[in-house]
Write an enzyme that holds these catalytic residues in place. Sequence first.
Site, PDB file in Angstrom:
ATOM      1  N   SER A   1      37.759  41.088  30.298  1.00 52.45           N
ATOM      2  CA  SER A   1      36.790  41.994  30.914  1.00 52.45           C
ATOM      3  C   SER A   1      35.856  42.612  29.878  1.00 52.45           C
ATOM      4  O   SER A   1      36.217  42.785  28.716  1.00 52.45           O
ATOM      5  CB  SER A   1      37.517  43.110  31.668  1.00 52.45           C
ATOM      6  OG  SER A   1      38.331  42.576  32.675  1.00 52.45           O
TER       7      SER A   1
HETATM    8  N1  SAH Z   1      42.788  42.146  31.775  1.00 52.04           N
HETATM    9  C1  SAH Z   1      42.494  40.784  31.485  1.00 52.04           C
HETATM   10  C2  SAH Z   1      41.759  40.193  32.667  1.00 52.04           C
HETATM   11  C3  SAH Z   1      41.966  38.743  32.771  1.00 52.04           C
HETATM   12  S1  SAH Z   1      41.168  38.036  34.172  1.00 52.04           S
HETATM   13  C4  SAH Z   1      41.642  40.678  30.246  1.00 52.04           C
HETATM   14  O1  SAH Z   1      40.760  41.540  30.066  1.00 52.04           O
HETATM   15  O2  SAH Z   1      41.838  39.766  29.463  1.00 52.04           O
HETATM   16  C5  SAH Z   1      42.384  38.252  35.441  1.00 52.04           C
HETATM   17  C6  SAH Z   1      43.713  37.609  35.197  1.00 52.04           C
HETATM   18  O3  SAH Z   1      44.490  37.779  36.380  1.00 52.04           O
HETATM   19  C7  SAH Z   1      43.662  36.120  34.919  1.00 52.04           C
HETATM   20  O4  SAH Z   1      44.317  35.845  33.723  1.00 52.04           O
HETATM   21  C8  SAH Z   1      44.404  35.505  36.124  1.00 52.04           C
HETATM   22  O5  SAH Z   1      45.141  34.346  35.797  1.00 52.04           O
HETATM   23  C9  SAH Z   1      45.314  36.649  36.519  1.00 52.04           C
HETATM   24  N2  SAH Z   1      45.821  36.611  37.891  1.00 52.04           N
HETATM   25  C10 SAH Z   1      45.173  36.248  39.029  1.00 52.04           C
HETATM   26  N3  SAH Z   1      45.986  36.373  40.081  1.00 52.04           N
HETATM   27  C11 SAH Z   1      47.186  36.820  39.615  1.00 52.04           C
HETATM   28  C12 SAH Z   1      48.437  37.158  40.203  1.00 52.04           C
HETATM   29  N4  SAH Z   1      48.674  37.060  41.522  1.00 52.04           N
HETATM   30  N5  SAH Z   1      49.439  37.591  39.401  1.00 52.04           N
HETATM   31  C13 SAH Z   1      49.255  37.706  38.058  1.00 52.04           C
HETATM   32  N6  SAH Z   1      48.101  37.400  37.442  1.00 52.04           N
HETATM   33  C14 SAH Z   1      47.073  36.981  38.203  1.00 52.04           C
END
Ligand code: SAH
Length: 216
Positions: free
Chosen positions: A64
Amino acid sequence: MEECHLPITRHEMVRRQLRARGIVDPRVLNAMEKIPRERFVPPDSMDQAYADRALCIGCEQTISQPYIVALMTEALELDGGETVLEIGTGSGYQTAILAELAREVFSIERLAPLAEQSRKTLDELDYHNVTIRVGDGTLGWPERAPFARIIVTAMAAECPPALFAQLAEGGILVIPLGERESQTLEAIRKVEGRKHSTSIAGCRFVPLIGEQGWPP
Ligand code: SAH
């Protein structure tokens, strides 16, 4: 790795992207001043580590934008004693910030390669108050509930009921809610078992995929 080789320094990011836009919580600003974001991005985008936007981290996912990380963290109102559940570990950058500002962090990531990489980075940076699990975060982590704070870093149409159920009374859950193309960041407080929501800002996240989220 010296951040001064980067086109935008960490300090400049904090000043121009966070303070100038109204982030005021000194603990959040200090954590973002301290944590080397360049360690959480792929080597080929390291020079963009402090850019004012989200970056690809592989597996079609993103780290993000720094401002959004700050906004979500500030909305959690952490004082240091909390147990936090994070859904969507991704790069682990937000996880590191939570680890700095709370007592213990439980983080769930759906995609094993991302969970492994973030575990490695967090170990290298000596964050030992973080437990990462691969799985469907829409169902939460019932064995560890209740959580004083829950942060979901992927977007849903509505708050997964399992997550609200695992939020402690008086706790805060931050989640982007809305449609695929645009969402609103919501802070949901549990008061006498009921939801009290505050809209924070418009945002755009990757989808939350799971049993109580979007289909795969
Ligand atoms: N906070 C992270 C955001 C990553 S994007 C950062 O800044 O790096 C969102 C993430 O949520 C992705 O890695 C995706 O694989 C994960 N995600 C999506 N659905 C999910 C679920 N049901 N349970 C766990 N992770 C999930």
